[in-house]
Design a protein around this motif. Structure first.
Motif, PDB file in Angstrom:
ATOM      1  N   VAL A  47     -15.716  -4.335  -5.852  1.00  0.00           N
ATOM      2  CA  VAL A  47     -16.935  -3.765  -6.433  1.00  0.00           C
ATOM      3  C   VAL A  47     -16.667  -2.829  -7.605  1.00  0.00           C
ATOM      4  N   GLY A  48     -15.562  -2.090  -7.544  1.00  0.00           N
ATOM      5  CA  GLY A  48     -15.240  -1.165  -8.615  1.00  0.00           C
ATOM      6  C   GLY A  48     -14.296  -0.077  -8.161  1.00  0.00           C
ATOM      7  N   LEU A  49     -13.390   0.293  -9.045  1.00  0.00           N
ATOM      8  CA  LEU A  49     -12.383   1.319  -8.742  1.00  0.00           C
ATOM      9  C   LEU A  49     -12.785   2.653  -9.348  1.00  0.00           C
ATOM     10  N   PRO A  50     -12.240   3.769  -8.830  1.00  0.00           N
ATOM     11  CA  PRO A  50     -11.260   3.858  -7.742  1.00  0.00           C
ATOM     12  C   PRO A  50     -11.903   3.701  -6.366  1.00  0.00           C
ATOM     13  N   GLY A  51     -11.009   3.470  -5.372  1.00  0.00           N
ATOM     14  CA  GLY A  51     -11.466   3.330  -4.003  1.00  0.00           C
ATOM     15  C   GLY A  51     -10.892   4.423  -3.129  1.00  0.00           C
ATOM     16  N   GLU A  52     -11.175   4.333  -1.846  1.00  0.00           N
ATOM     17  CA  GLU A  52     -10.734   5.371  -0.921  1.00  0.00           C
ATOM     18  C   GLU A  52      -9.274   5.235  -0.528  1.00  0.00           C
ATOM     19  N   VAL A  53      -8.754   4.012  -0.466  1.00  0.00           N
ATOM     20  CA  VAL A  53      -7.369   3.802  -0.037  1.00  0.00           C
ATOM     21  C   VAL A  53      -6.392   4.257  -1.110  1.00  0.00           C
ATOM     22  N   LEU A  54      -6.673   3.874  -2.365  1.00  0.00           N
ATOM     23  CA  LEU A  54      -5.808   4.227  -3.500  1.00  0.00           C
ATOM     24  C   LEU A  54      -6.648   4.949  -4.553  1.00  0.00           C
ATOM     25  N   PRO A  55      -6.993   6.192  -4.307  1.00  0.00           N
ATOM     26  CA  PRO A  55      -7.913   6.899  -5.203  1.00  0.00           C
ATOM     27  C   PRO A  55      -7.393   7.109  -6.617  1.00  0.00           C
ATOM     28  N   LYS A  56      -6.065   7.031  -6.823  1.00  0.00           N
ATOM     29  CA  LYS A  56      -5.513   7.230  -8.169  1.00  0.00           C
ATOM     30  C   LYS A  56      -5.433   5.927  -8.960  1.00  0.00           C
ATOM     31  N   LEU A  57      -5.636   4.805  -8.292  1.00  0.00           N
ATOM     32  CA  LEU A  57      -5.564   3.502  -8.968  1.00  0.00           C
ATOM     33  C   LEU A  57      -6.897   3.221  -9.649  1.00  0.00           C
TER      34      LEU A  57
ATOM     35  N   VAL B  82       0.834  -1.203   0.000  1.00  0.00           N
ATOM     36  CA  VAL B  82       0.000   0.000   0.000  1.00  0.00           C
ATOM     37  C   VAL B  82       0.869   1.254   0.000  1.00  0.00           C
ATOM     38  N   PHE B  83       1.992   1.210   0.715  1.00  0.00           N
ATOM     39  CA  PHE B  83       2.876   2.376   0.723  1.00  0.00           C
ATOM     40  C   PHE B  83       3.394   2.675  -0.676  1.00  0.00           C
ATOM     41  N   CYS B  84       3.905   1.657  -1.370  1.00  0.00           N
ATOM     42  CA  CYS B  84       4.503   1.885  -2.691  1.00  0.00           C
ATOM     43  C   CYS B  84       3.463   2.338  -3.714  1.00  0.00           C
ATOM     44  N   LEU B  85       2.294   1.693  -3.738  1.00  0.00           N
ATOM     45  CA  LEU B  85       1.271   2.071  -4.707  1.00  0.00           C
ATOM     46  C   LEU B  85       0.782   3.494  -4.470  1.00  0.00           C
ATOM     47  N   LYS B  86       0.666   3.867  -3.197  1.00  0.00           N
ATOM     48  CA  LYS B  86       0.181   5.212  -2.876  1.00  0.00           C
ATOM     49  C   LYS B  86       1.270   6.247  -3.137  1.00  0.00           C
ATOM     50  N   GLN B  87       2.484   5.980  -2.688  1.00  0.00           N
ATOM     51  CA  GLN B  87       3.555   6.954  -2.838  1.00  0.00           C
ATOM     52  C   GLN B  87       3.907   7.167  -4.308  1.00  0.00           C
ATOM     53  N   ALA B  88       3.759   6.109  -5.117  1.00  0.00           N
ATOM     54  CA  ALA B  88       4.098   6.193  -6.543  1.00  0.00           C
ATOM     55  C   ALA B  88       2.972   6.785  -7.383  1.00  0.00           C
ATOM     56  N   ASP B  89       1.822   7.052  -6.779  1.00  0.00           N
ATOM     57  CA  ASP B  89       0.671   7.555  -7.551  1.00  0.00           C
ATOM     58  C   ASP B  89       0.343   6.617  -8.710  1.00  0.00           C
ATOM     59  N   ALA B  90       0.315   5.312  -8.412  1.00  0.00           N
ATOM     60  CA  ALA B  90       0.078   4.323  -9.461  1.00  0.00           C
ATOM     61  C   ALA B  90      -1.341   4.459 -10.028  1.00  0.00           C
ATOM     62  N   LYS B  91      -1.431   4.593 -11.345  1.00  0.00           N
ATOM     63  CA  LYS B  91      -2.731   4.643 -12.028  1.00  0.00           C
ATOM     64  C   LYS B  91      -3.215   3.238 -12.361  1.00  0.00           C
ATOM     65  N   ALA B  92      -2.275   2.350 -12.622  1.00  0.00           N
ATOM     66  CA  ALA B  92      -2.622   0.983 -13.008  1.00  0.00           C
ATOM     67  C   ALA B  92      -1.660   0.017 -12.339  1.00  0.00           C
ATOM     68  N   ILE B  93      -2.118  -1.220 -12.186  1.00  0.00           N
ATOM     69  CA  ILE B  93      -1.226  -2.284 -11.730  1.00  0.00           C
ATOM     70  C   ILE B  93      -1.491  -3.515 -12.584  1.00  0.00           C
TER      71      ILE B  93
ATOM     72  N   LEU C  13      -4.069  -7.691  -2.914  1.00  0.00           N
ATOM     73  CA  LEU C  13      -4.468  -6.383  -3.420  1.00  0.00           C
ATOM     74  C   LEU C  13      -5.873  -6.015  -2.939  1.00  0.00           C
ATOM     75  N   SER C  14      -6.750  -7.006  -2.829  1.00  0.00           N
ATOM     76  CA  SER C  14      -8.097  -6.752  -2.307  1.00  0.00           C
ATOM     77  C   SER C  14      -8.055  -6.313  -0.854  1.00  0.00           C
ATOM     78  N   GLU C  15      -7.090  -6.856  -0.113  1.00  0.00           N
ATOM     79  CA  GLU C  15      -6.927  -6.452   1.274  1.00  0.00           C
ATOM     80  C   GLU C  15      -6.430  -5.003   1.351  1.00  0.00           C
ATOM     81  N   VAL C  16      -5.573  -4.646   0.416  1.00  0.00           N
ATOM     82  CA  VAL C  16      -5.055  -3.273   0.370  1.00  0.00           C
ATOM     83  C   VAL C  16      -6.152  -2.293  -0.043  1.00  0.00           C
ATOM     84  N   GLU C  17      -6.883  -2.621  -1.113  1.00  0.00           N
ATOM     85  CA  GLU C  17      -7.937  -1.744  -1.630  1.00  0.00           C
ATOM     86  C   GLU C  17      -9.244  -2.528  -1.725  1.00  0.00           C
ATOM     87  N   PRO C  18     -10.079  -2.473  -0.679  1.00  0.00           N
ATOM     88  CA  PRO C  18     -11.335  -3.239  -0.672  1.00  0.00           C
ATOM     89  C   PRO C  18     -12.253  -2.922  -1.847  1.00  0.00           C
ATOM     90  N   ALA C  19     -12.144  -1.719  -2.433  1.00  0.00           N
ATOM     91  CA  ALA C  19     -13.010  -1.351  -3.556  1.00  0.00           C
ATOM     92  C   ALA C  19     -12.783  -2.238  -4.771  1.00  0.00           C
TER      93      ALA C  19
END
Length: 543
Positions: free
Chosen positions: A131-141, A96-107, A122-128
C-alpha cells in the motif's frame, strides 16, 4: 608502492578514461565496455539521488551477479551511500534481520531471481509494501526500487522506468550536488555469520576495499588485457572486493554468471578465453570433475583459490593453471590478509604459505597465555593494518570483544608463520564451518531449530561432505511429551533458512552427557563432531 586514500568513483573514472572501449563486464546476457558501464552508473546515481538517497544512507542490494549489481554499487559509491549486500538465498527471518539491523533506507532488487520471488518475499517481510512505505516492520525503509518486474507493488518504484526517465540535466544535477566522499567513509556493510545467533554487519571503507583489491591484483599479476572469470557471489567480499574492485583497479574485464552452473562456466572460460579465475575447493573440483572439462580448451594462467594442498596441486597438474595464488582472509579484513604471489615457487603456493600485504601485520598468539608464538607454532591469527574493518555496525560491545587491547583483530582462525614471515592458515578456532564456500554459524542454525515447538535443545556441527566440504548435522533433544522425526525437522527448516544452513543430518538424542560437556555445561563441539562422524558413518577428507 601501494596506492592509498582513494575513493571508488575516482578509481572508476580513471579506468574509464584509460580504457573506454575495452570490455569491462560480460555475462551470458550483457557485454559492457568501461564507457557503457559508466553511462549506466551515471544514470543510476541520478535516479537514486532523485529518490532521496544521500551520503551515508544505507542501500540494500538484493540482486544476482550481473551489470545491475555493478551499476547500483558504483552509483551508491558516487553519492557516498553505503551498499548493504543481501544474500540472495536469505529467507524471511534473515532478510528482516539484516534490513532492520542495517537501518536500510532503500533496497534495490529484482522481481525474481533463479525462481525466487523477491517481490513476494519482501512483501512478506514488510506488508506495507502493498500500500505504501514506510511500514511498521521496517520504519526506516522508504524506497523499494525494483528492476525487471511486470508487477510493481504500490509501495515500490519501477526502477527500469525511473532510469529511462533520467535526463542529462538530472545526471548533471546529481554530479554537482552529491558532494565529497572521503576514503575513510564506509563503502559497504558486509553481513557475515559469526558467533552470535545472527550475522554481524562488517563496516568496510573505500580505503579498506580499494587498497585490498589493488594489493591482491599485484600478487595475481593482473594486466588490463586479462579476462577474469569469477563466479563468487557479489554479495560476498570475495565478489565485491576480490572480483569487482580488482577489475576496476586494473581495467581487466570481469566475467561472471548469475549462479554456478559448471557446464556454463566451462563454456564461458573457453569461449571468452579467460586468463584468470577464482574459487574454493568445491568450485575447482566441480569444474575438473565435469564431463565437459578439457584443460586443452582453457587459457587460464592464474587467479586465486582458497583451497588445500591437494586441490591446489590438482589445479596446477590437471587444470594446467601455472600461476594460481593461494589466499586467506575474512570479511573483517576486507577480506584478503595474505596471498601468495603468482611467481612464488609452486610448493609455497600449493601448501598455502603467503606473505601479508605491505602495511598489514600478522601475528600468531597463544590463546591461553596471550603470548606471541614462535615461528612454526600454531595459534590464533591476529591482524592489524589498513585492511581491518571499522567495526560491526551498531554492535560496539561485539566490536570491542573482537579486538585485543592493543588493537589487533582476533580472527578466530588457527595459523602458523615461518621464519620469513609467511602465514599458513591451518584450521578454525571458531565453530563456524563452510558449506560450499558459505560460512555457517552453528548458533544461527541452532537458534532457528529452537523455534520448533518440539525442540528443547539443539546442537549443530559441520561434518564432512565430498562435494561441499562440510554440511550441517543437528543433534536435538525433544521436549517431554513432544515428538518430531528427523525428516519432519528438516522439512520444517527448509522454508525458513537458506538451504546451505538446513541440516543434512538430524539425530534425536536423550542427552549430551555421554558425548562431551564442559564444566560450564556446554556441549564440546569437537567431541560432538567426532561423535557425528562416527555415528553417521562418515569419513574425514584426506589431508
Amino acid at each position: 608502492m601501494l596506492p592509498r586514500g582513494r575513493i571508488l568513483s575516482e578509481v572508476l573514472a580513471q579506468t574509464v578514461a584509460a580504457y573506454p572501449d575495452n570490455d569491462a563486464f560480460i555475462d551470458n546476457e550483457s557485454r559492457e565496455t568501461w564507457r557503457s558501464l559508466s553511462e549506466k552508473v551515471d544514470r543510476t546515481a541520478a535516479a537514486l539521488w532523485q529518490r532521496g538517497v544521500r551520503k551515508g544512507d544505507h542501500v540494500a542490494v538484493m540482486l544476482g551477479n550481473g551489470v545491475l549489481w555493478l551499476q547500483t554499487f558504483f552509483a551508491c559509491a558516487r553519492i557516498g551511500a553505503v551498499t548493504v549486500p543481501i544474500n540472495t538465498r536469505f529467507k524471511k527471518e534473515e532478510l528482516v534481520f539484516c534490513l532492520k539491523q542495517a537501518d536500510a533506507k532503500a533496497i534495490v532488487l529484482t522481481g525474481q531471481f533463479l525462481g525466487i520471488d523477491f517481490a513476494a518475499l519482501l512483501s512478506e517481510v514488510e506488508p506495507a509494501l502493498a500500500v505504501g512505505l514506510p511500514g511498521e516492520v521496517l520504519p526506516k525503509l522508504t524506497q523499494v526500487l525494483m528492476f525487471e518486474t511486470a508487477s510493481v507493488p504500490a509501495g515500490a518504484i519501477d526502477f527500469d522506468q525511473l532510469l529511462a526517465s533520467m535526463s542529462q540535466e538530472d545526471i548533471n544535477a546529481c554530479s554537482l550536488q552529491c558532494g565529497s566522499v572521503s576514503p575513510d567513509d564506509i563503502l559497504l556493510i558486509q553481513y557475515t555469520s559469526g558467533t552470535t545467533s545472527f550475522p554481524k554487519g562488517v563496516m568496510l571503507s573505500h580505503d579498506n576495499m580499494l587498497s585490498d583489491a589493488y594489493a591482491v591484483s599485484l600478487r595475481m599479476g593482473i594486466t588490463p588485457e586479462d579476462r577474469y572469470f569469477s563466479i563468487r557471489p557479489f554479495f560476498h567480499v570475495a565478489g565485491s572486493t576480490l572480483s569487482i574492485l580488482v577489475s576496476v583497479s586494473t581495467g581487466c574485464c570481469l566475467l561472471t554468471l548469475p549462479k554456478f552452473d559448471v557446464s556454463l562456466a566451462l563454456a564461458m572460460l573457453q569461449r571468452e578465453k579467460c586468463t584468470l579465475t577464482s574459487g574454493n575447493d568445491t568450485i575447482f573440483l566441480m569444474l575438473m570433475g565435469h564431463p565437459d572439462f578439457d584443460a586443452s580448451n582453457l587459457h587460464l594462467r592464474g587467479g586465486w583459490a582458497a583451497a588445500g594442498p591437494e586441490v591446489m596441486q590438482k589445479i596446477h597438474d590437471q587444470m594446467k593453471v601455472p600461476n594460481l595464488c593461494n589466499a586467506y582472509g575474512l570479511s573483517e579484513a576486507s577480506p584478503n590478509v595474505v596471498m601468495s604471489s603468482w611467481d612464488d615457487p609452486l610448493p609455497l603456493r600449493t601448501e598455502g604459505w603467503a606473505l601479508p600485504h605491505k602495511g598489514v601485520q600478522v601475528r600468531i598468539m597463544d590463546t591461553n597465555t596471550n603470548e606471541i608464538m614462535p615461528a612454526g607454532q600454531a595459534g590464533e591469527i591476529e591482524v592489524k593494518g589498513w585492511s581491518v574493518m571499522r567495526g560491526y555496525y551498531n554492535m560496539p560491545e561485539v566490536t570491542a570483544r573482537t579486538f585485543t587491547e592493543d588493537g589487533w583483530l582476533k580472527t578466530g582462525d588457527l595459523g602458523k608463520m615461518d621464519q620469513a614471515g609467511r602465514l599458513k592458515m591451518v584450521g578454525r578456532l571458531k565453530d563456524i564451518f563452510r558449506v560450499g564456500g558459505e560460512n555457517v554459524a552453528p548458533t544461527e542454525v541452532e537458534g532457528f531449530i529452537l523455534m520448533h515447538e518440539a525442540v528443547e535443545l539443539a546442537q549443530v556441527v559441520g561434518v564432512p561432505d565430498e562435494r561441499l566440504g562440510e554440511v550441517p548435522a543437528a543433534f536435538v533433544i525433544l521436549k517431554q511429551g513432544h515428538s518430531c522425526t528427523p525428516e519432519e525437522l528438516i522439512a520444517w527448516c527448509k522454508p525458513r533458512i537458506a538451504n546451505f544452513k538446513v541440516p543434512r543430518y538430524v539425530q534425536v538424542v536423550d542427552s549430551f552427557d555421554q558425548i562431551g560437556m564442559t564444566g560450564s555445561s556446554k556441549v564440546q563441539k569437537n567431541k560432538l563432531r567426532a561423535y557425528a562422524i562416527a555415528v553417521l558413518g562418515l569419513a574425514e577428507p584426506t589431508k
